[in-house]
Design an enzyme around this catalytic site. Sequence first.
Site, PDB file in Angstrom:
ATOM      1  N   LYS B  88       3.751  -8.804  38.639  1.00  0.00           N
ATOM      2  CA  LYS B  88       4.357  -7.516  38.264  1.00  0.00           C
ATOM      3  C   LYS B  88       3.270  -6.594  37.705  1.00  0.00           C
ATOM      4  O   LYS B  88       2.399  -7.067  36.955  1.00  0.00           O
ATOM      5  CB  LYS B  88       5.461  -7.742  37.224  1.00  0.00           C
ATOM      6  CG  LYS B  88       6.296  -6.503  36.904  1.00  0.00           C
ATOM      7  CD  LYS B  88       7.418  -6.809  35.901  1.00  0.00           C
ATOM      8  CE  LYS B  88       8.291  -5.593  35.639  1.00  0.00           C
ATOM      9  NZ  LYS B  88       9.398  -5.879  34.692  1.00  0.00           N
ATOM     10  N   SER B 168      14.129  -4.068  36.021  1.00  0.00           N
ATOM     11  CA  SER B 168      12.926  -3.388  36.453  1.00  0.00           C
ATOM     12  C   SER B 168      12.008  -4.227  37.346  1.00  0.00           C
ATOM     13  O   SER B 168      11.146  -3.670  38.020  1.00  0.00           O
ATOM     14  CB  SER B 168      12.133  -2.960  35.224  1.00  0.00           C
ATOM     15  OG  SER B 168      11.624  -4.088  34.528  1.00  0.00           O
ATOM     16  N   SER B 192      15.701  -7.363  32.866  1.00  0.00           N
ATOM     17  CA  SER B 192      14.807  -6.998  33.973  1.00  0.00           C
ATOM     18  C   SER B 192      14.294  -8.161  34.816  1.00  0.00           C
ATOM     19  O   SER B 192      13.666  -7.930  35.850  1.00  0.00           O
ATOM     20  CB  SER B 192      13.603  -6.225  33.431  1.00  0.00           C
ATOM     21  OG  SER B 192      13.952  -4.905  33.153  1.00  0.00           O
TER      22      SER B 192
END
Lengths: 497, 501
Positions: B88, B168, B192
């Site tokens: 990420k 997210s 998330s």
Amino acid sequence: MGRKKKTSEKTNLIPGATGDWEVVIGLEVHAQVNSKSKLFSGASTKFGGEPNSHVSLVDAAMPGMLPVINEECVAQAVRTGLGLQAKINLKSVFDRKNYFYADLPQGYQISQFKQPIVGEGEIEIDVDGETKTIGIERLHLEQDAGKSIHDQHPDYSYVDLNRSGVALMEIVSRPDMRSSREAQAYVTKLRMILRYLETCDGDMDKGNMRADVNVSVRKPGDPLSTRCEIKNVNSIRFIGQAIEAEARRQIDVVEDGGEVSQETRLFDPKTGETRSMRSKEEAHDYRYFPDPDLLPLEFTQEYVEELKRGLPELPDEKKKRFIKSFGLSDYDAGVLVAERASANYFEAVLSCLKNSKRDGKLAANWVINELFGRLNKENMGIEESPVSAEQLGGLVNLIGSDEISGKIGKDLFEIVWSEGGDPAEIVEQRGMKQVTDTGAIEKTVEEVMAANPDKVSMVKDKPSMIGWFVGQVMKASGGKANPKAVNEVLKKKLGIS
Amino acid sequence: MKEKATVSDTRDLTRLTLSEARDGLAQKTFSAVELTDAFLSAIETANPALNAYVLATPEVAREQAAQSDKRLASGEAGALEGLPLGIKDLFATKGVRTTASSKILGEFKPAYESTVTSNLWNAGAIMLGKLNNDEFAMGSSNETSAFGPVINPWRRKGSKEKLVPGGSSGGSSAAVAADLCLAATATDTGGSIRQPAALTGTVGLKPTYGRCSRWGIVAFASSLDQAGPITKTVRDACIMLGAMAGYDKRDSTCVDRPVPDYEAALGRSIKGLKVGVPQEYRVEGMSQVAEALWQQGIDWMKDAGAKIKEISLPHTKYALPAYYIVAPAEASSNLARYDGVRYGARVPGNNLIEMYEATRAAGFGQEVKRRILIGTYVLSAGYYDAYYLKAQKVRTLIKRDFDAAWNDVDVILTPTTPNPAFAFGEKTGDPLAMYLEDIFTVTVNMAGLPGISVPAGLSSEGTPLGLQLIGKPFDEETLLNVGQIIEASAGKFAPEDRWWS
């Protein structure tokens, strides 16, 4: 507080057109913590490095960087709290104080807002021979900001982050001071305590200690009125000047029918005046909240006790001990403890004395009058003294045991200062020992009497003339005769009771 | 000389789970370089369609793979040796652009590596690239990214409409679901990791707060942020967490306790295990399919010998509003450092204030600005007590709800989200509807607990949904063990056609 003596208020009042005014002062002193590394990073705190050479990723607020508390800074804050007879809070909390500035990389300063590490304490100050207790409200730990430099380029400012993240102790007093001299005495005393504790070097020239000064004025007996804060005053002299100027300004404003508005001001040493920096309306909303990157700071009472055991003797205690043990005057004791280095030197001299109980006071006189006097004249610090404590102790021993007179002592001091050497050996080698042998003295006395029959007959009517005979005998002995013995022999021979 | 892997070979390798690939490497069925090449070529083909990666790092990956093959050959293999992962873009990667999918970081290349990714590389893992996410992890659909949205590999039956992958960590969930990496790192502040996992049929594990170091992860809300994996299977989550977790003295909130062998926790009997079902999670607006799956989950638990207990978490309804005070408050302060002074993007101005304003106006997207404004407001003088302080009190009450529950149950079972994946733009106009996506997941962050989302079934339209398990602090082992039982009961799901490849 039983010991608290009130200073005579009259001397502190400031005359105005409408009568006398009283000034009320509270101080926030920012003292840089003595530590190798910063409050929340491992970067060095050394002064004077190349710009941005002591900056860690944390200090530069790189993405994802986290603060980790430096335990040495915590210990230093606790030591300071103990030195200020203050309450140590076993649990305290770090908060973020949010504001934007180019030299504040995180966009917030990590500080302590609601729960500081140290609570209430006090400091005793002496002004004009009177003692007054000034309350300490709190001491908290916080980060220093970096430095913006505006004079290197026509269009841009530069930022040096070497100071960014350095640990500061903010020490907040109660509004207990009533004159600029009290405020100066407070800062002087606070600085002395910090230097004894070695928790801050107190170097105001380097900005390692600076004060925000809160000033308000009122008619004696009235409640507190609106105050102004003078930011970042960086010398004890300027603190005095800033208070005087600000009090006068406020009195003028009120007496001209105006009102003092709460604001932040700056002192300009060039003009000797304060000027407005920002009004209450322009004040920042710092949006304090607990820093979620840090756990509450917690330690045990045992930890505090351990630090307490390691504390040095503080100036107030040391002064009392000097007075009690050696019969020093309050003033002399005060001079000796004013700097830790001076006190240490004196203590070292004491440790070289053969009879410190008898000669302690003599040693103090020699340290203060001869040594400090000479050092001052040569513009030297105690650390640079060419006469070591051991040498001075040796000299005092010679005087204390009547081996040399005080006068010879001064000559000896001069020799040690310029040539060095062991005082006892010098005295031996150069025949400076005083003569205490009564036989030898009697012989000299008889010679002087024989040579001056007229004076001998005069002394019968005027006994004070014995002083002339003492002088002659001392001169004949080359200054080495023991004056006390000379006196006694003369009295006997001249038949003076 | 070995032939280059054929197209069909490539497909086969990317479809492996992390544990299968680990076994394949150990048995020398294929090399780390072959495995890595398979993924790199899959990314090249699929990324234009999915936008899961914001940066592929083939050079780094091939170099690491070559090193891994040497260590595999010499018997010095680490726990993740030769296994290609996606990272990420919130994790700082040394010398590799790290942006949190925000324009404000520009082409920022950190001079440091986050602790979690360092742990992965030390275990021998391979970095395929940086994964897309909602800007600064603020969002539930990956629509707020400065690099554009990520497309969910899943589609509704008979439809080509693009669906969101959740957020997210939408890049992480989509990349795992589309076989563009074996597993991915992710972060979870209010859901998330778990919500995007639920929406893509993957496993998402948010560990206990303090289990993984936050050092080097771009901060959103420091008291809530926690790193964890998104994987294809529960076993893979065990392997990933084992490598990611661990004490780090550079993060004061990281907890110093040993990292257990999570795989060893799998396969234990759950006979007599007490599973809590909180009545407050039966909320208005929950889809029928989510509700039916929840019941299905309860039945699977019973079948495995667990005891079901109705429990009450009375302050649940305050969790979402409190979360949307605490998280923006911390974010407003955490994001103050992006000021154009030291790194990242800078838009010049006539003075410092103008430079700040121009930089932050251009650098931050709408959602980030909204949250900075909310956060600044709730911390302001006169509002602090009414908002921030009250939200913190709610947070304490939520923690107490869970503490009380642990007296009665060992683990709590809930849906992960009230609905399956939605279409683009469906909720962007209504921030409150978007915030409701987190309704079942935020309580876990507020209480600092571990939570896992495991694929549990498909909606009538053929899109996946997940079930969430919530555990006691540092009891990830129970979550993983029970999670694997759900996984086994639910069976495997995959998108019907691989339209992106």
